[in-house]
Design a protein around this motif. Sequence first.
Motif, short mmCIF file in Angstrom:
data_model
loop_
_atom_site.label_atom_id
_atom_site.label_comp_id
_atom_site.label_asym_id
_atom_site.label_seq_id
_atom_site.Cartn_x
_atom_site.Cartn_y
_atom_site.Cartn_z
N ILE A 56 19.23 8.46 -48.14
CA ILE A 56 20.64 8.41 -48.51
C ILE A 56 20.88 7.22 -49.44
O ILE A 56 21.53 7.34 -50.47
CB ILE A 56 21.55 8.36 -47.27
CG1 ILE A 56 21.46 9.68 -46.50
CG2 ILE A 56 22.99 8.06 -47.66
CD1 ILE A 56 22.16 9.67 -45.15
N PHE A 57 20.34 6.07 -49.07
CA PHE A 57 20.48 4.87 -49.90
C PHE A 57 19.86 5.09 -51.28
O PHE A 57 20.47 4.77 -52.30
CB PHE A 57 19.84 3.66 -49.21
CG PHE A 57 19.85 2.41 -50.04
CD1 PHE A 57 21.00 1.65 -50.15
CD2 PHE A 57 18.71 1.99 -50.71
CE1 PHE A 57 21.02 0.49 -50.91
CE2 PHE A 57 18.72 0.84 -51.47
CZ PHE A 57 19.88 0.08 -51.58
N ALA A 108 20.08 17.54 -56.61
CA ALA A 108 21.34 17.50 -55.86
C ALA A 108 21.01 17.37 -54.37
O ALA A 108 19.98 17.86 -53.90
CB ALA A 108 22.13 18.77 -56.12
N SER A 109 21.90 16.72 -53.65
CA SER A 109 21.68 16.56 -52.22
C SER A 109 23.00 16.42 -51.49
O SER A 109 24.03 16.14 -52.10
CB SER A 109 20.81 15.33 -51.94
OG SER A 109 21.50 14.15 -52.29
N LYS A 110 22.94 16.64 -50.19
CA LYS A 110 24.08 16.41 -49.31
C LYS A 110 23.55 15.63 -48.13
O LYS A 110 22.40 15.81 -47.72
CB LYS A 110 24.66 17.73 -48.79
CG LYS A 110 25.39 18.55 -49.82
CD LYS A 110 26.00 19.77 -49.14
CE LYS A 110 26.78 20.62 -50.10
NZ LYS A 110 27.37 21.79 -49.41
N GLN A 123 25.76 18.47 -35.83
CA GLN A 123 26.82 19.47 -35.89
C GLN A 123 27.40 19.59 -37.30
O GLN A 123 27.70 20.68 -37.76
CB GLN A 123 27.93 19.19 -34.87
CG GLN A 123 28.86 20.38 -34.68
CD GLN A 123 28.12 21.64 -34.24
OE1 GLN A 123 27.37 21.62 -33.27
NE2 GLN A 123 28.30 22.73 -34.97
N ALA A 124 27.55 18.48 -37.99
CA ALA A 124 28.07 18.51 -39.35
C ALA A 124 27.16 19.33 -40.26
O ALA A 124 27.63 20.12 -41.09
CB ALA A 124 28.24 17.09 -39.89
N ALA A 125 25.86 19.16 -40.12
CA ALA A 125 24.91 19.94 -40.92
C ALA A 125 24.96 21.42 -40.52
O ALA A 125 24.97 22.30 -41.39
CB ALA A 125 23.50 19.38 -40.75
N VAL A 128 15.48 21.86 -48.87
CA VAL A 128 14.61 20.73 -48.51
C VAL A 128 15.36 19.90 -47.47
O VAL A 128 16.47 19.46 -47.71
CB VAL A 128 14.26 19.87 -49.73
CG1 VAL A 128 13.39 18.69 -49.33
CG2 VAL A 128 13.60 20.71 -50.81
N LEU A 129 14.73 19.69 -46.33
CA LEU A 129 15.34 18.91 -45.25
C LEU A 129 14.54 17.63 -45.05
O LEU A 129 13.32 17.66 -44.97
CB LEU A 129 15.35 19.72 -43.95
CG LEU A 129 16.13 21.03 -44.02
CD1 LEU A 129 15.75 21.93 -42.87
CD2 LEU A 129 17.60 20.73 -44.00
N LYS A 130 15.26 16.52 -44.97
CA LYS A 130 14.60 15.23 -44.77
C LYS A 130 15.53 14.34 -43.97
O LYS A 130 16.70 14.20 -44.29
CB LYS A 130 14.31 14.56 -46.12
CG LYS A 130 13.76 13.17 -46.01
CD LYS A 130 12.36 13.11 -46.51
CE LYS A 130 11.82 11.71 -46.53
NZ LYS A 130 10.98 11.40 -45.42
#
Length: 172
Positions: free
Chosen positions: A106-107, A121-123, A129-131, A145-147
């Motif tokens: 994220i940073f 692009a990313s979220k 729960q938010a995801a 892609v999950l990280k």
Amino acid sequence: MNVLVVGSGGREHALAWRLAEDQKVSAVTVCPGNAGMQQTGGVNVRPDVKADPESVLALAQELKPELVVIGPEAVLAKGVTDLLEANGFAVYGPSQAAAELETSKIFSKQVMADNNVPTAASKSYDGYQAAMDDLDNWDFDRGVVLKSDALAEGKGVVVTHDRTEAEAVLYD
């Protein structure tokens, strides 16, 4: 030149091997190293020394290397470079603050956005729960892609086209 290499992976093995071949280098010590490194000519492996900042500092104070090379992200994230430099050692490795580029996705994404560095692009989500609530907006046909936003030491990325797999990864 006396060099201390911190780590036990392939990257550190390659660094130690190459440093040992350099005519300007008189000694290479690796901590904690691995069994393969023990077979590399000119490399002294110290498996008895852990790769945490305090142990590395104690070994550096004992060996008095002209250069300390830090490999593992986890050790960098704990501030070993800062500690060694504060005690007068020359270090090849980023500071704890700079290592956050590797330890927090994220940073690093925010730094890239702030500096107009092209990136995918990313979220990011504040929790499971938010995801899960946003899954309907994910494009599984293109791939997802999950990280985790944590130090995964080169691992921990999942690429999937399957919603059920994504749900399981998020849960884990």
